[in-house]
Write a protein that holds these residues in place. Structure first.
Motif, PDB file in Angstrom:
ATOM      1  N   LEU A   1     113.446  48.225  37.669  1.00  0.00           N
ATOM      2  CA  LEU A   1     113.003  46.927  36.475  1.00  0.00           C
ATOM      3  C   LEU A   1     111.751  46.722  36.101  1.00  0.00           C
ATOM      4  O   LEU A   1     111.638  46.168  35.044  1.00  0.00           O
ATOM      5  CB  LEU A   1     113.763  45.614  37.221  1.00  0.00           C
TER       6      LEU A   1
ATOM      7  N   GLU B   1     110.572  45.793  32.491  1.00  0.00           N
ATOM      8  CA  GLU B   1     110.273  44.544  32.149  1.00  0.00           C
ATOM      9  C   GLU B   1     108.988  44.865  31.141  1.00  0.00           C
ATOM     10  O   GLU B   1     108.463  44.529  30.198  1.00  0.00           O
ATOM     11  CB  GLU B   1     109.556  43.983  33.324  1.00  0.00           C
TER      12      GLU B   1
ATOM     13  N   ALA C   1     109.792  45.778  27.892  1.00  0.00           N
ATOM     14  CA  ALA C   1     110.521  44.835  26.906  1.00  0.00           C
ATOM     15  C   ALA C   1     109.231  44.071  26.494  1.00  0.00           C
ATOM     16  O   ALA C   1     109.335  43.475  25.238  1.00  0.00           O
ATOM     17  CB  ALA C   1     111.370  43.938  27.723  1.00  0.00           C
ATOM     18  N   ALA C   2     108.173  44.057  27.298  1.00  0.00           N
ATOM     19  CA  ALA C   2     107.158  42.987  26.824  1.00  0.00           C
ATOM     20  C   ALA C   2     106.264  43.955  25.525  1.00  0.00           C
ATOM     21  O   ALA C   2     105.768  43.316  24.610  1.00  0.00           O
ATOM     22  CB  ALA C   2     106.110  42.834  28.108  1.00  0.00           C
TER      23      ALA C   2
ATOM     24  N   SER D   1     108.474  43.362  22.694  1.00  0.00           N
ATOM     25  CA  SER D   1     108.083  41.895  21.977  1.00  0.00           C
ATOM     26  C   SER D   1     106.731  41.630  21.664  1.00  0.00           C
ATOM     27  O   SER D   1     106.413  41.177  20.559  1.00  0.00           O
ATOM     28  CB  SER D   1     108.284  40.862  23.261  1.00  0.00           C
ATOM     29  N   SER D   2     105.635  42.321  22.388  1.00  0.00           N
ATOM     30  CA  SER D   2     104.542  41.959  21.482  1.00  0.00           C
ATOM     31  C   SER D   2     104.179  42.581  20.149  1.00  0.00           C
ATOM     32  O   SER D   2     103.285  42.268  19.534  1.00  0.00           O
ATOM     33  CB  SER D   2     103.341  42.690  22.652  1.00  0.00           C
TER      34      SER D   2
ATOM     35  N   ASP E   1     112.775  42.681  16.998  1.00  0.00           N
ATOM     36  CA  ASP E   1     113.637  41.509  17.183  1.00  0.00           C
ATOM     37  C   ASP E   1     115.217  42.065  17.392  1.00  0.00           C
ATOM     38  O   ASP E   1     115.374  43.245  17.785  1.00  0.00           O
ATOM     39  CB  ASP E   1     113.584  40.608  15.666  1.00  0.00           C
TER      40      ASP E   1
ATOM     41  N   PHE F   1     119.747  50.511  29.092  1.00  0.00           N
ATOM     42  CA  PHE F   1     119.654  48.985  29.941  1.00  0.00           C
ATOM     43  C   PHE F   1     118.688  48.043  29.151  1.00  0.00           C
ATOM     44  O   PHE F   1     118.882  46.959  28.988  1.00  0.00           O
ATOM     45  CB  PHE F   1     119.526  49.306  31.372  1.00  0.00           C
TER      46      PHE F   1
ATOM     47  N   ILE G   1     119.748  44.498  27.404  1.00  0.00           N
ATOM     48  CA  ILE G   1     119.293  42.996  27.964  1.00  0.00           C
ATOM     49  C   ILE G   1     117.968  42.628  27.006  1.00  0.00           C
ATOM     50  O   ILE G   1     117.695  41.357  27.188  1.00  0.00           O
ATOM     51  CB  ILE G   1     118.814  42.991  29.345  1.00  0.00           C
ATOM     52  N   TYR G   2     117.306  43.432  26.399  1.00  0.00           N
ATOM     53  CA  TYR G   2     116.196  42.695  25.296  1.00  0.00           C
ATOM     54  C   TYR G   2     117.041  41.750  24.339  1.00  0.00           C
ATOM     55  O   TYR G   2     117.647  42.120  23.438  1.00  0.00           O
ATOM     56  CB  TYR G   2     115.501  44.037  24.547  1.00  0.00           C
ATOM     57  N   MET G   3     116.320  40.681  24.246  1.00  0.00           N
ATOM     58  CA  MET G   3     116.845  39.657  23.502  1.00  0.00           C
ATOM     59  C   MET G   3     118.558  39.524  23.562  1.00  0.00           C
ATOM     60  O   MET G   3     119.346  39.273  22.637  1.00  0.00           O
ATOM     61  CB  MET G   3     116.523  39.629  22.130  1.00  0.00           C
TER      62      MET G   3
END
Lengths: 360, 360
Positions: A75, A79, A82-83, A86-87, A91, A110, A114-116
């Motif tokens: 995980l 994480e 995903a960050a 996002s940065s 979208d 995976f 789970i992203y957005m």
């Protein structure tokens, strides 16, 4: 090139198998999306030029890297990635391309799940194992310290591009390890595939395109077929776990370091075959043919442990609901059945057989 | 007690609202499962006795704790809890009960969504906000360092038990903050609820059971209605974001510390109402009534920032696809519409209005 259409209750998508798929990748992708590619530094070093060839310069995907190795299938990497997404403003309409082996595919799928709360993704599997196994079925996920794939989602890709050319740079050991999943496919459901592999072992191991395309296509077709009928593993899909009860146990007791997944499944199939023979669900002749095909693919790596440890580790297999051990036995070549009455004593015997073979 | 049936494309489940629900919880749960309860130390300290009262001694759930505070709504806690579940042998048939506020519900739902690729769970929300908002709609998730709820899944509970008695121990400020979601429900879709809240403000703030049950039931009904028509937020569901564009921006620029979520939404609604008035989608009289109801519930906590920062933070709101800012404006009382042409200048004006009000 051949295309296999995967149809499940929750999704429908094509798996393309063939040579030269990377060269036209961009044309096949949905347009008006931002592309992100998750890959390993090694695969990217070998294949980035070919991967990017079809992309217009201003639509090239941004690259995200996953360090190699099972220990990064966690995980904390999800994480971090995903960050990163996002940065840079990824979208819900962004598209993730998982380009690599099974770990990149499982973790990338995976991440997309789970992203957005879910974005689209496509798979470009670069190993034989990922092409025949993890790219079909929608299972995505990561490991916990307490076990493999204990965290995950069902999330199907928009499409899978299994480019056989990618297998030319695959280490020999990984190619051979992947073939065990195809042998499994033959044993549990496709006698024709099994016989093709018996007859064409040399061509397969020499990585001849035609032979590989046949083996991979048939393996994917088998899995797509099974998953289409039973997406959530309530019944039929369980036969895909042939060789996995002991295989997972072997991986666990050897700390996931000594053997590749396919190799552990190879040993697991040898153990299950032993049980099948004692229960006479396969004839002696069938058992000999199956064992021979398993062994001809590779001198399986040796390992040491105790049968008791294997049985204990098998007890923790997440496929077993409380009290019931479901075990897959071949019933002839091209057929398998789920049994629920395998005792600890029988499993111990099978584990002993595997260990004797593994010590030779 | 009243029961609202939530029906979406992917699930159907009941939300029970009333007094005394905890006393019969066990009877309502599916049998032959292992139970696990995720809760906060505070809620468990106050309510564990009542919670456990209906469970036979040998079927009591094992308790997992989430430390309080938004900063623990992260993947690292999910991983820890999943490892705890795994180490005590929770399997695919285990049932998770999320017993607490919105953070416990969101994180617990996500844990259930991804543990072994999905296990069943039920919600027992203990705050007003969780009862009216986060327990319906299937949105589960955790925060990234780059933003709130950027990681998650859609995963519906088997059932929700909104026990109004739990609100008796809720701090005043949290009760009031939760009421903003009910005011929102009234403004965007339920004029009758809006008028009920206007007429019964005193009874609501005194936490009279009948008044609370009416407000909570109507709020849940509104949300269930909207989510039933548009589970994945492609259209109608977006109206639930009324007050959230500026609300999220305010939470972000104040570091999620100064205001509760409901309070930020309260300010966000004030900003959106300002825009609605300048665009004449509400009459002056309607705007006065709406502003009065928002303000009567609470003297909203003050905060300081610049309008520019708010507009910039609103630009990062994940609900905005590239280039388009969707904004929800009330159209009279009990009706709302989605507009896509709100300019930065208009948003800046609305942000300034909020800031002037927040500085008083």
């Amino acid at each position: 090139m051949s295309t296999i259409q995967v149809k499940t209750v929750s999704a429908e998508y094509p798996v393309h198998v063939g040579s030269g798929l990377l060269a036209n990748l961009y044309e096949k992708l949905p347009k008006q999306r931002r592309f992100f590619v998750l890959t390993s530094p090694e695969i990217w070093g070998l294949w980035s030029k070919q991967f990017l060839a079809s992309f217009p310069k201003d639509e090239r995907p941004m690259t995200l890297f996953l360090p190699p190795g099972e220990r990064h299938k966690r995980l904390t990497q999800v994480e971090r990635l995903a960050a990163e997404l996002s940065s840079v403003g990824a979208d819900r309409s962004s598209l993730l391309i998982a380009f690599g082996g099974g770990i990149v595919g499982d973790l990338g799928g995976f991440l997309a799940a789970i992203y957005m709360r879910g974005i689209d993704y496509v798979q470009v599997p670069s190993t034989l194992l990922a092409q025949v196994d993890s790219s079909v079925g929608g299972k995505t996920g990561v490991n916990l310290v307490t076990g493999k794939n204990l965290i995950g989602s069902f999330h199907h890709p928009l499409a899978v591009y299994a480019d056989i050319d990618l297998l030319q740079t695959l280490p020999d050991r990984e190619l051979r390890a992947g073939l065990f999943e195809s042998i499994k496919a033959g044993i549990i459901r496709d006698a024709e595939l099994f016989e093709f592999m018996e007859r064409n072992t040399g061509a397969i191991l020499r990585r001849e395109t035609e032979a590989l395309e046949h083996v991979i296509g048939a393996s994917i077709r088998m899995k797509a077929d099974v998953v289409g009928m039973d997406e959530r593993e309530s019944g039929l899909r369980m036969i895909l776990n042939f060789g996995h009860t002991l295989g997972h146990a072997i991986e666990a007791v050897t700390g996931y370091r000594r053997l590749l997944h396919g190799e552990a499944v190879g040993w697991g199939m040898i153990g299950a075959l032993y049980l099948a023979q004692t229960r006479r669900t396969v004839s002696a002749e069938e058992a000999i043919r199956m064992n021979r095909l398993i062994h001809v693919m590779e001198a399986l790596p040796r390992f040491k442990t105790s049968a008791e440890k294997l049985v204990e580790a098998a007890g923790h297999d997440k496929k077993n609901r409380t009290g019931v051990r479901r075990f897959i036995l071949p019933a002839g070549i091209g057929n398998a059945k789920v049994v629920e009455d395998v005792t600890d004593a029988e499993l111990l015997e099978a584990a002993n057989w595997v260990l004797e073979s593994a010590r030779i």
